[in-house]
Structure formats: C-alpha cells, structure tokens
Design an enzyme around this catalytic site. Structure first.
Site, PDB file in Angstrom:
ATOM      1  N   ASP A  20      -8.879  -6.472  12.290  1.00  0.00           N
ATOM      2  CA  ASP A  20      -9.407  -5.129  12.000  1.00  0.00           C
ATOM      3  C   ASP A  20      -9.572  -4.371  13.314  1.00  0.00           C
ATOM      4  O   ASP A  20     -10.062  -4.936  14.297  1.00  0.00           O
ATOM      5  CB  ASP A  20     -10.764  -5.301  11.289  1.00  0.00           C
ATOM      6  CG  ASP A  20     -11.427  -3.960  11.007  1.00  0.00           C
ATOM      7  OD1 ASP A  20     -10.688  -2.957  10.890  1.00  0.00           O
ATOM      8  OD2 ASP A  20     -12.674  -3.936  10.902  1.00  0.00           O
ATOM      9  N   ASN A  46     -10.688  -0.822  13.100  1.00  0.00           N
ATOM     10  CA  ASN A  46     -11.549   0.359  12.924  1.00  0.00           C
ATOM     11  C   ASN A  46     -12.937   0.026  12.374  1.00  0.00           C
ATOM     12  O   ASN A  46     -13.669   0.911  11.942  1.00  0.00           O
ATOM     13  CB  ASN A  46     -10.857   1.413  12.042  1.00  0.00           C
ATOM     14  CG  ASN A  46     -10.607   0.883  10.641  1.00  0.00           C
ATOM     15  OD1 ASN A  46     -10.920  -0.272  10.345  1.00  0.00           O
ATOM     16  ND2 ASN A  46     -10.058   1.714   9.778  1.00  0.00           N
ATOM     17  N   ASP A  96     -13.963  -1.426   9.688  1.00  0.00           N
ATOM     18  CA  ASP A  96     -14.310  -1.386   8.253  1.00  0.00           C
ATOM     19  C   ASP A  96     -14.299  -2.776   7.613  1.00  0.00           C
ATOM     20  O   ASP A  96     -14.469  -2.914   6.404  1.00  0.00           O
ATOM     21  CB  ASP A  96     -13.378  -0.426   7.483  1.00  0.00           C
ATOM     22  CG  ASP A  96     -11.927  -0.900   7.470  1.00  0.00           C
ATOM     23  OD1 ASP A  96     -11.631  -1.949   8.093  1.00  0.00           O
ATOM     24  OD2 ASP A  96     -11.090  -0.224   6.846  1.00  0.00           O
ATOM     25  N   ASP A 104      -5.857  -4.374   9.597  1.00  0.00           N
ATOM     26  CA  ASP A 104      -5.030  -3.173   9.453  1.00  0.00           C
ATOM     27  C   ASP A 104      -3.748  -3.269  10.291  1.00  0.00           C
ATOM     28  O   ASP A 104      -3.565  -4.208  11.068  1.00  0.00           O
ATOM     29  CB  ASP A 104      -5.843  -1.915   9.810  1.00  0.00           C
ATOM     30  CG  ASP A 104      -6.624  -2.071  11.095  1.00  0.00           C
ATOM     31  OD1 ASP A 104      -6.051  -2.632  12.045  1.00  0.00           O
ATOM     32  OD2 ASP A 104      -7.815  -1.650  11.150  1.00  0.00           O
ATOM     33  N   ASP A 137       6.634  -7.597   1.194  1.00  0.00           N
ATOM     34  CA  ASP A 137       6.490  -8.218  -0.111  1.00  0.00           C
ATOM     35  C   ASP A 137       7.018  -7.254  -1.173  1.00  0.00           C
ATOM     36  O   ASP A 137       6.656  -6.072  -1.164  1.00  0.00           O
ATOM     37  CB  ASP A 137       5.003  -8.503  -0.382  1.00  0.00           C
ATOM     38  CG  ASP A 137       4.770  -9.924  -0.844  1.00  0.00           C
ATOM     39  OD1 ASP A 137       5.297 -10.276  -1.900  1.00  0.00           O
ATOM     40  OD2 ASP A 137       4.061 -10.661  -0.124  1.00  0.00           O
ATOM     41  N   ASP A 155       8.089 -11.550  -4.898  1.00  0.00           N
ATOM     42  CA  ASP A 155       6.975 -12.173  -5.615  1.00  0.00           C
ATOM     43  C   ASP A 155       7.416 -12.668  -7.003  1.00  0.00           C
ATOM     44  O   ASP A 155       8.072 -11.920  -7.746  1.00  0.00           O
ATOM     45  CB  ASP A 155       5.880 -11.101  -5.775  1.00  0.00           C
ATOM     46  CG  ASP A 155       4.570 -11.646  -6.265  1.00  0.00           C
ATOM     47  OD1 ASP A 155       3.976 -12.468  -5.558  1.00  0.00           O
ATOM     48  OD2 ASP A 155       4.131 -11.232  -7.366  1.00  0.00           O
ATOM     49  N   GLU A 174       9.947 -16.070  -4.192  1.00  0.00           N
ATOM     50  CA  GLU A 174       8.909 -17.011  -4.617  1.00  0.00           C
ATOM     51  C   GLU A 174       9.277 -17.407  -6.043  1.00  0.00           C
ATOM     52  O   GLU A 174       9.305 -16.550  -6.940  1.00  0.00           O
ATOM     53  CB  GLU A 174       7.528 -16.354  -4.597  1.00  0.00           C
ATOM     54  CG  GLU A 174       6.437 -17.349  -4.967  1.00  0.00           C
ATOM     55  CD  GLU A 174       5.169 -16.704  -5.494  1.00  0.00           C
ATOM     56  OE1 GLU A 174       4.093 -17.267  -5.310  1.00  0.00           O
ATOM     57  OE2 GLU A 174       5.257 -15.617  -6.123  1.00  0.00           O
ATOM     58  N   HIS A 228      -0.743 -17.505   1.597  1.00  0.00           N
ATOM     59  CA  HIS A 228      -2.003 -16.872   1.185  1.00  0.00           C
ATOM     60  C   HIS A 228      -2.524 -17.382  -0.158  1.00  0.00           C
ATOM     61  O   HIS A 228      -3.589 -16.959  -0.599  1.00  0.00           O
ATOM     62  CB  HIS A 228      -1.791 -15.357   1.126  1.00  0.00           C
ATOM     63  CG  HIS A 228      -0.789 -14.998   0.068  1.00  0.00           C
ATOM     64  ND1 HIS A 228       0.551 -15.298   0.184  1.00  0.00           N
ATOM     65  CD2 HIS A 228      -0.936 -14.416  -1.144  1.00  0.00           C
ATOM     66  CE1 HIS A 228       1.186 -14.902  -0.894  1.00  0.00           C
ATOM     67  NE2 HIS A 228       0.302 -14.362  -1.722  1.00  0.00           N
ATOM     68  N   ASP A 229      -1.763 -18.265  -0.807  1.00  0.00           N
ATOM     69  CA  ASP A 229      -2.202 -18.812  -2.093  1.00  0.00           C
ATOM     70  C   ASP A 229      -2.585 -20.290  -2.015  1.00  0.00           C
ATOM     71  O   ASP A 229      -3.056 -20.856  -3.004  1.00  0.00           O
ATOM     72  CB  ASP A 229      -1.060 -18.716  -3.128  1.00  0.00           C
ATOM     73  CG  ASP A 229      -0.726 -17.286  -3.521  1.00  0.00           C
ATOM     74  OD1 ASP A 229      -1.614 -16.415  -3.445  1.00  0.00           O
ATOM     75  OD2 ASP A 229       0.432 -17.045  -3.903  1.00  0.00           O
TER      76      ASP A 229
HETATM   77  C1  NOJ Z   1       2.244 -14.629  -6.286  1.00  0.00           C
HETATM   78  C2  NOJ Z   1       1.443 -14.151  -5.111  1.00  0.00           C
HETATM   79  O1  NOJ Z   1       1.736 -14.959  -4.012  1.00  0.00           O
HETATM   80  C3  NOJ Z   1      -0.004 -14.184  -5.529  1.00  0.00           C
HETATM   81  O2  NOJ Z   1      -0.872 -13.967  -4.449  1.00  0.00           O
HETATM   82  C4  NOJ Z   1      -0.209 -13.173  -6.612  1.00  0.00           C
HETATM   83  O3  NOJ Z   1      -1.517 -13.267  -7.105  1.00  0.00           O
HETATM   84  C5  NOJ Z   1       0.760 -13.398  -7.770  1.00  0.00           C
HETATM   85  N1  NOJ Z   1       2.081 -13.686  -7.343  1.00  0.00           N
HETATM   86  C6  NOJ Z   1       0.826 -12.171  -8.634  1.00  0.00           C
HETATM   87  O4  NOJ Z   1       1.475 -11.149  -7.964  1.00  0.00           O
END
Ligand code: NOJ
Length: 586
Positions: free
Chosen positions: A20, A22, A24, A28, A97, A197, A250, A319-320
């Site tokens: 970040d 700024n 918040d 960013d 993405d 995605d 993905e 990130h998942d």
């Molecule tokens: C896969 C993404 O990696 C995930 O973060 C997202 O919640 C789902 N697709 C839905 O877009």
C-alpha cells in the site's frame, strides 16, 4: 523452438496484499511499481496480477463490474500504463487475470439483464423455478445453492460461485464478442497475456439435474465441454494469435487426457494449465477435510503430471492455496530448509514456474484465532454450512484454520516496522505477527536467506538448458525422498529432495560415493524408472546447489555421500565428463 514464456519465471501479485502506498490499508499499483527493481533482481520475467478491475469485492476482484477500468483502491488507468511501461523497461512482462465465467451482479450487463425484455437478459442464465424450487439441483463451488431468485422478474439466475457472481451465458454469441473486445483492449495496452480464471467451466451444455455428489452436483453438465474448446479456439484465432502473448488456464478437475485437449500446442487452445491434483493430495475429497501430508502421494502426483503433459504451469502456492511451507514443508524448526527445498522443487520441474508473493521469503499460514479475523467469502460460506450441519465449533475453526484462502492473503511482510511495512494505515487483513522474524528486508542482504536461494535457483535455471528444456525422469519416491532427473541432449542433472525431518540415505544405485571414492553399496531403492545415465558410472556426482552448507563445486568438487540431512535438497551434476585425451572407462 522454445517460446519466451517457457523461459521465464512468473511471479503472482495479489495486489490487495502486496504494498500500500496511500495509507488506505489496501495494496495498490504504485506499490507494485515501487518493488519492480527488487523483482528484477530476483530474476522474475513475468508478473501475473490478480484482478485489478473495478469490483464490489464480494470475492476480492474475482467479481468484476467493469472490465475496462482499474479499481480506485488500486489507482488509475495511468498507474496501470505506468506499471506496464516501468516493468517493460526492466524486461518484465505483465499478464492479467481474465475472469469470464461470471461477472459481478453490479456489472451493468447484469443490472440490465434483470429486466426480462432487455437485450442483456440472455447474457446470463436466467430460468423459471420448478415447482417453487430452483431450476435444477446443482450446487456451487462455494458451498451454497447456485441459483438465486430475483423477485422482480420472478426467475432464478445461475451462479457457480457466490451469489454476487452470476455466470455468463456462453451459448450467447454476443458474450463471446464482448470478451474478444475486452481482451484486445488490454493486449493493445501492452500486456502479454492472461491467466484465465476457471476457464474449463464456461460452457454449460445442459441445465438438467446433476448426479448427486458431496460437492458440485451438476458438474458433468459444464466441465470441459466441447463448447468450451470451441470458444478457446476462437479466442486464440481471432484475438491472441495477433499478439505476442500467452494464456495460462486455471482448470478444475482435469485428467491428463482433458488437460492435453486444452493445452496441447497442436490444438491451439491454451498455452499451459494450472492443474490441482498435487494440491489435493493432502485432503479427503474436498479441501476442508484435510489428511496428513504425504510426500509420496505428492511426489507421485507431480511425477504423473510431469510425464503426462509436455509443458506444465508449476506452482505450489497461489491466492487460493495455503502457504506451501506450512503445508508441504515444516514451518517450525526446519522452516528455512523446507522453504528452500520447495523452491528447488518448483524451479527444477519441467514447465513454467509460478511463485506467489511472499513465497520467496517463506511466509507462513496466518496466525488468526477466530472467524472475526477472516474476510474470505468462501470461508464464511463454509463455516455457515458446517454450522448448519452441526459440526462442533472447534472442528469448524480447524477446517478454516487449515484451508482458508486468507492464509495466503495476509499482507506481504516487507520489514519489521509497523504493519510489516505493508501500510501506514489499517491493513485490510491482519498481518501475521511473525513479521519481525520473517520479512523481506532481513533477507535481502543475507546470502543464506530463502529469498536469495530463490534468486540463485532462478539464475541457475535461466542459465541451464537442462532445467529449462530437459525431460523429466522420475527416479525414486518413498520414505520422504523424491528424486528425479532432468535430461537434455548429453546433459543431465539429478535432484534429490528429503521431505522428512530425519536424515535419510538415498537409495539410488550409482548416485553416491563414499569418502574413499568408491560407490556406496546401496540396496536398490524403489526406482520408478531410472534415467539413462542414472546408474552407469563410477565417477562422482557433485552437488551443484544445496540448501545446506555443503561445498558446491560443479564437476570437480566433493562427491555426494548419499546422506540427505532433514529437508535437504540437492542438485547433483552428472559424473564429470571425460576431457579430451583421457580414456573413458564406461
Ligand atoms: C478461481 C480464483 O482463483 C478464485 O480466487 C475465485 O474465487 C474463483 N475462481 C471465482 O472467480
């Protein structure tokens, strides 16, 4: 001939949690620009940005309300242009993405589609109910029903993810035209491709009831359908082929056969895929039911995919997925060793390696203690569902603790100052309190740090044809050991990984020499298949790189004695080549 995206290392940025600037509390685009030199120094060639588009953030940007803009939380379009330009100056490309299975319910298309007479109605999948119930029995990826009733129009819409993520109707050719425009818009701005995605569930062949399953009833009607293959071929031919770019899909629930159909070069669909099987080896059926990590199962899955697909998109975190060091390594006493071992695994597989932000400093799973600290929509849905099913509170929290996506979304730990240097404000998600010990600043100048091990491995890879283009030959897996070779033309490298917290002898005939210089008398292990050159030499294999303090000396240094320390990872050279004039004894 290799493509540029086969030679690069990709670094994934989850912008909300990166840096970040700024105050918040939300990362960013200027924050990404600030760290470009550091990323260049690491050796990264491509950045993948998780969504930066306007979004109500029901699913942190994976619910897009405007595909042609930048979310004000992240900055402006001028910031994005500057990021592309500044990255370009450093020879770093950017991929974005592409989330096109669904939009946000706040996207203007969806808002208009609520009117039955709107031309946008058919952009989504609206259906009347059946006997006062949803149109079919499907269930969603986020553990809830996947039809939402709309009072105003008296019909339901389909959402395979959260209810604020209505699925687009890919049977409508207008949707395809819109998406082509979106892709051209970004490619024209200078990006180099897309991470696509959940790309293999776009096309719904029918809306019939699905076979009842514990999760994802209905899957057979939309998983990797011929309609999706056709869409991918059109996007390739009419958009992507006109740019110097690549796509990584993905793809959920793929088999080697369906994966091949999606990414084999001859089929002209995607360039490579993220598959999930190796990430599912520590779970029973769904990720919420964990089972003990088994290095053997994990290695078997990796070996299988390495051999099944010509070019994999290799990853251990995103990130998942929870942090790899907490999950496949040891985030206690062997934290550094196991993080480096995972680094060596990732960077020595065949395919394009993807590193997730913070992985290069060994960031660990969160240290949260309760649901009030969790932001993720999926975690909240599952927690609620488990409550309805009368799971005891302690079990519910254990499930979230082990598998929540927030494990990996905590802010990047830059230094030991307030909020780990991520923000001067209140971070949108809690910072892991181990930041005083685990942070970038403390690792940058430490030659023995995890971060600098990543740097060394990336450099080794980029200078090595074997690591970039070589075939993958499994050698041994079992008792915590995963060993394989990479082979290219006359060259070969052997990778030995000890996933256990005990020292282990590597039982591969011919791989080790004792201190006297003779081959160790190894009981044959359980070789999968031995590489051509694996056991035919009585000269020594020497460590090229190790995560322990071993003498590494290329072709003429100390021979490997066959014992791997806890979580040790070593790359061994092939036996020294015979110099001209000398006689071969082979
Ligand atoms: C896969 C993404 O990696 C995930 O973060 C997202 O919640 C789902 N697709 C839905 O877009």
């Amino acid at each position: 001939m290799a493509k540029w995206w086969q030679e690069c290392v990709v670094y994934q940025i989850y912008p909300r949690s990166f840096q970040d600037t700024n105050g918040d509390g939300i990362g960013d685009l200027p924050g990404i620009i600030e760290h470009l030199d550091e990323l260049k120094d690491l050796g990264v060639g491509i950045l993948w940005l998780s969504p930066v588009y306007p979004s109500p953030n029901a699913d942190n940007g994976y619910d897009i309300s405007d595909y042609h803009g930048i979310h004000p939380d992240f900055g402006t379009m001028a910031d994005m242009d500057r990021l592309i330009e500044e990255a370009g100056k450093r020879d770093i490309k950017i991929i974005m993405d592409l989330v096109i299975n669904h939009t946000s319910d706040e996207h203007p298309w969806f808002i208009k589609s609520r009117d039955k007479n709107s031309p946008y109605r058919d952009y989504y999948i609206w259906r009347p109910g059946k006997n006062g119930k949803a149109p079919n029995n499907w269930t969603s990826f986020f553990g809830e029903d996947c039809w939402e009733y709309d009072e105003a129009s008296g019909e339901y819409y389909l959402h395979l993810f959260a209810k604020k993520q209505p699925d687009l109707n890919w049977c409508n050719p207008k949707v395809l035209e819109e998406v082509k425009d979106i892709m051209r818009f970004w490619l024209d701005r200078g990006i180099a491709g897309f991470r696509c995605d959940v790309i293999n569930i776009l096309y719904k062949t029918s809306l019939e009831n699905g076979r009842k399953r514990l999760a994802l009833t209905g899957l057979e009607h939309y998983l990797t359908q011929e309609g999706t293959h056709e869409i991918l071929r059109v996007l390739r031919k009419e958009v992507l082929d006109r740019y110097d770019c690549f796509t990584v899909g993905e793809t959920v629930f793929v088999t080697p056969q369906t994966a091949w159909e999606l990414c084999d070069a001859s089929r002209r669909e995607l360039d490579m895929l993220f598959t999930f099987e190796h990430m599912e080896t520590d779970q029973h059926y769904v990720k919420w039911f964990k089972r003990k990590f088994s290095a053997g199962r994990f290695a078997a899955s990796i070996s299988k995919w390495q051999q099944a697909i010509d070019w994999n998109a290799n990853y251990l975190e995103n990130h998942d997925q929870p942090r790899s060091v907490s999950r496949f390594g040891n985030d206690g006493p062997y934290w550094a060793q196991s993080a480096k071992l995972l680094c060596m695994l990732l960077l020595t597989l065949r395919g394009t390696p993807y590193i997730y932000q913070g992985q290069e400093i060994g960031m660990t799973n969160f240290d949260f203690t309760g649901m009030e600290q969790i932001q993720d929509v999926e975690s909240h849905n599952i927690y609620r569902l488990a409550k309805c099913l009368h799971f005891p509170e302690a079990l519910r929290w254990r499930m979230i603790r082990a598998s929540s996506r927030d494990n990996v979304r905590t802010p990047v730990q830059w230094n030991s100052g307030p909020n780990a240097g991520f923000t001067t404000g209140k971070p949108w998600l809690g910072v892991n309190s181990n930041y005083t010990r685990i942070n970038m600043e403390s690792q940058l100048d430490d030659p023995g740090s995890i971060r600098n091990f990543y740097k060394a491995m990336i450099a080794l890879r980029s200078g090595s044809d074997v690591l970039k283009y070589g075939s993958f030959v499994p050698l041994v897996r079992g008792s915590g050991i995963f060993a394989y070779r990479r082979e290219y033309r006359e060259e070969g490298l052997t990778v030995l990984l000890n996933f256990s917290d005990k020292a282990r002898k590597v039982d591969i005939p011919g791989i080790a020499a004792d201190g006297q210089g003779s081959l160790l008398d190894t009981a044959a292990g359980t070789p999968d298949t031995a590489g051509e050159n694996a056991n035919n030499s009585n000269s020594f294999r020497c460590p090229v790189l190790s995560n322990y303090d071993r003498k590494v000396s290329g072709m003429d240094g100390a021979a490997f004695n066959g014992i791997l320390q806890p979580y040790e990872a070593i790359i061994l050279s092939d036996p020294a080549k015979i110099k001209s004039g000398e006689k071969s004894n082979e």
